[in-house]
Motif scaffolding. Structure first.
Motif, PDB file in Angstrom:
ATOM      1  N   SER A   8      44.044 -10.809  22.353  1.00 50.16           N
ATOM      2  CA  SER A   8      43.340 -12.243  21.758  1.00 50.16           C
ATOM      3  C   SER A   8      42.800 -11.571  19.940  1.00 50.16           C
ATOM      4  O   SER A   8      43.019 -12.664  18.893  1.00 50.16           O
ATOM      5  CB  SER A   8      41.697 -12.271  21.595  1.00 50.16           C
ATOM      6  N   LEU A   9      43.436 -10.450  19.589  1.00 55.77           N
ATOM      7  CA  LEU A   9      43.784 -10.533  18.521  1.00 55.77           C
ATOM      8  C   LEU A   9      44.917 -11.064  17.916  1.00 55.77           C
ATOM      9  O   LEU A   9      44.419 -11.383  16.826  1.00 55.77           O
ATOM     10  CB  LEU A   9      43.453  -9.039  17.554  1.00 55.77           C
ATOM     11  N   LEU A  10      45.841 -10.855  18.582  1.00 56.31           N
ATOM     12  CA  LEU A  10      47.479 -11.434  18.138  1.00 56.31           C
ATOM     13  C   LEU A  10      47.396 -13.039  18.360  1.00 56.31           C
ATOM     14  O   LEU A  10      48.211 -13.680  18.054  1.00 56.31           O
ATOM     15  CB  LEU A  10      48.014 -11.124  18.992  1.00 56.31           C
ATOM     16  N   THR A  11      46.610 -13.356  19.313  1.00 54.30           N
ATOM     17  CA  THR A  11      46.403 -14.750  20.101  1.00 54.30           C
ATOM     18  C   THR A  11      45.317 -15.905  18.973  1.00 54.30           C
ATOM     19  O   THR A  11      45.596 -16.670  18.772  1.00 54.30           O
ATOM     20  CB  THR A  11      47.265 -15.458  21.210  1.00 54.30           C
ATOM     21  N   VAL A  12      44.378 -15.406  19.638  1.00 55.44           N
ATOM     22  CA  VAL A  12      42.330 -16.512  19.302  1.00 55.44           C
ATOM     23  C   VAL A  12      42.462 -16.038  18.832  1.00 55.44           C
ATOM     24  O   VAL A  12      42.590 -17.227  17.850  1.00 55.44           O
ATOM     25  CB  VAL A  12      41.799 -16.123  21.090  1.00 55.44           C
ATOM     26  N   GLY A  43      45.367 -20.354  21.539  1.00 54.11           N
ATOM     27  CA  GLY A  43      45.339 -18.696  21.792  1.00 54.11           C
ATOM     28  C   GLY A  43      45.015 -18.944  22.504  1.00 54.11           C
ATOM     29  O   GLY A  43      45.454 -17.739  22.795  1.00 54.11           O
ATOM     30  N   ILE A  44      43.827 -19.992  23.229  1.00 53.07           N
ATOM     31  CA  ILE A  44      43.654 -18.897  24.442  1.00 53.07           C
ATOM     32  C   ILE A  44      44.524 -18.405  25.021  1.00 53.07           C
ATOM     33  O   ILE A  44      44.971 -17.810  26.711  1.00 53.07           O
ATOM     34  CB  ILE A  44      42.454 -20.017  25.087  1.00 53.07           C
ATOM     35  N   THR A  45      45.454 -20.058  26.125  1.00 51.23           N
ATOM     36  CA  THR A  45      46.836 -19.700  27.324  1.00 51.23           C
ATOM     37  C   THR A  45      47.772 -18.451  26.541  1.00 51.23           C
ATOM     38  O   THR A  45      48.204 -18.459  27.540  1.00 51.23           O
ATOM     39  CB  THR A  45      47.211 -20.704  26.293  1.00 51.23           C
ATOM     40  N   ALA A  46      47.972 -18.901  25.043  1.00 47.22           N
ATOM     41  CA  ALA A  46      48.880 -17.208  24.640  1.00 47.22           C
ATOM     42  C   ALA A  46      48.039 -16.411  24.818  1.00 47.22           C
ATOM     43  O   ALA A  46      48.693 -15.449  25.280  1.00 47.22           O
ATOM     44  CB  ALA A  46      48.788 -17.333  23.043  1.00 47.22           C
ATOM     45  N   CYS A  47      46.883 -15.529  24.938  1.00 51.59           N
ATOM     46  CA  CYS A  47      46.129 -14.406  25.106  1.00 51.59           C
ATOM     47  C   CYS A  47      45.949 -14.515  27.099  1.00 51.59           C
ATOM     48  O   CYS A  47      45.924 -13.258  27.481  1.00 51.59           O
ATOM     49  CB  CYS A  47      44.863 -14.884  25.115  1.00 51.59           C
ATOM     50  N   ALA A  48      45.755 -15.647  27.871  1.00 53.15           N
ATOM     51  CA  ALA A  48      46.306 -15.259  28.615  1.00 53.15           C
ATOM     52  C   ALA A  48      47.258 -14.659  29.274  1.00 53.15           C
ATOM     53  O   ALA A  48      47.472 -13.614  29.963  1.00 53.15           O
ATOM     54  CB  ALA A  48      45.899 -16.658  29.667  1.00 53.15           C
TER      55      ALA A  48
END
Length: 412
Positions: A8-12, A43-48
């Motif tokens: 999440s630090l890298l995406t969201v 961000g949420i999609t990339a985080c998942a």
């Protein structure tokens, strides 16, 4: 959870910062509970996706298992023959040495068999003495028969000589009587010699065979008597030993207890069961880490020394039914043998302890290859780097292990 926070630090977080400071959207206004899924969708999609990829990479290239144990050998205390206990010489949890007597069975029947075999040997020895006397009597009978035959032969020879000289004092009837007497004396001599041969046969063949048979019977009886004394085959500690005088024990149905040898089999070797998916990753020489329930707050560096080349779920035993693969209840695990990286680190872990372990893929040697492509180099660096996450998870798990066990698991 840790992987999700890192991803999440890298995406969201970058997605939120872009929305907040570039697009001017604020929390609680444009970005609220109902719109966050739309506003931060990238961000949420990339985080998942990144979290799932990270977890997959971590658990594939740095596999973990909760099935680790140090096995040890036990020896069942069993008599070689069934019987009722007459005397118990050790107590439960007592240390014994190899050859120490543990208990004795009632040996009255075995003692009687030994006594009978001993008496039989004495009887045969007595018959040997009697046979010696019979041999002397047979030799005396032969001498007597020889003397009687010689006398009869002399009388016959004298009468025959007189008849040849034409003496009127010799009668044919007397000559016939003497001839018959010589024949009878020869028969008596033959009978005496046969009697002597029979006695000699008894002394030389029959009685020694009977004596050997009796001694073998005595040895067998003594072996059966020795079976009533149960001794420790190895040095160790007696466990689950509640035997009392009067109890009946049987080598098949009623063991007496368990003997745990002092020298454990492969005490410093731990056996771990990893998932079959890791069969292409785990290799001998691979580094690992282990933590045990009996030694909390401690992570022990390990090394993989051997990987079993078969999986137990494929074991086949001869039977009258063909095995159907769909009858396998669960897939077997890849059996891996590990030892402490440094000697003595696992000495205070009781054999049989439940442990958890991580194995780590190391690409250090491959990264030193000058012909390695940049994409491959970057991928291998990423694989080695994410192993740090798994190592951190193991340490967190060992830190929380007492709390989880004593509080949330009810102290089990």
């Amino acid at each position: 959870m840790l992987e999700l926070l890192i991803c999440s630090l890298l995406t969201v977080l970058p997605d939120f910062l872009f929305r907040r400071f570039v697009q001017g959207k604020r929390l609680g206004k444009e970005i609220n509970f109902f719109s966050v899924w739309y506003e931060l969708r990238w961000g949420i999609t990339a985080c998942a996706v990144l979290t799932i990829s990270l977890i997959t990479a971590i658990f594939y290239y740095h596999p973990a298992t909760t099935s680790v144990a140090s096995y040890f050998r036990t020896v069942t205390i069993l008599p070689e023959t069934g019987g009722r206990v007459a005397e118990v010489l050790v107590e439960n949890n007592q240390k014994v040495e190899a050859g120490d007597i543990l208990f004795r069975l009632d040996d009255s029947s075995q003692q009687a068999a030994v006594e009978t075999a001993s008496k039989r040997i004495a009887e045969i020895e007595a018959s040997l003495a009697v046979a010696g006397a019979e041999l002397a009597a047979a030799e005396a009978g032969i001498e007597q028969a020889n003397a009687a035959l010689a006398q009869a032969q002399d009388d016959l020879d004298r009468n025959l000589e007189l008849r040849e000289r034409g003496s009127a004092a010799v009668r044919e009837a007397e000559i016939e009587r003497l001839q018959n007497l010589v024949a009878r004396r020869e028969g008596e001599l033959g009978a005496a010699e046969a009697g002597k041969a029979s006695v000699e046969e008894n002394i030389g063949v029959l009685i020694p065979a009977q004596r050997a048979s009796a001694r073998a019977a005595l040895e067998q009886a003594e072996v059966e008597l020795a079976k009533t004394v149960v001794v420790a085959g190895v040095s160790g500690r007696v466990e689950q030993f509640a035997l009392q005088a009067g109890d009946y024990v049987n080598p098949i149905l009623r063991p007496a207890g368990i003997l745990v040898p002092t020298e454990f089999v492969e005490r410093d070797r731990f056996v771990a069961g990893f998932g079959q998916l890791t069969a292409g990753v785990i290799k001998p020489g691979m580094f690992a880490e282990m933590g045990c329930l009996s030694k909390p707050f401690t992570v022990i560096p390990m090394v993989v020394v051997e990987v079993q080349d078969v999986i137990p779920s494929g074991q086949v035993r001869p039977s009258d039914n063909l095995r159907d693969p769909q009858d396998n209840r669960r897939p077997g695990t890849l059996t891996v043998f590990m030892e402490p990286l440094y000697e003595g680190q696992a000495n205070d872990i009781p054999p049989g302890s439940n442990c958890v372990a991580n194995a780590y893929t190391s690409n250090h040697d491959l990264l030193d290859d000058p012909d390695l492509g940049f994409g491959r180099w970057l991928f291998l660096h990423a694989v080695d780097t994410v192993g740090l996450v798994h190592a951190l998870l193991l340490r967190i798990q060992m830190l929380l292990l007492p709390v989880q066990t004593l509080v949330f698991a009810g102290g089990h």
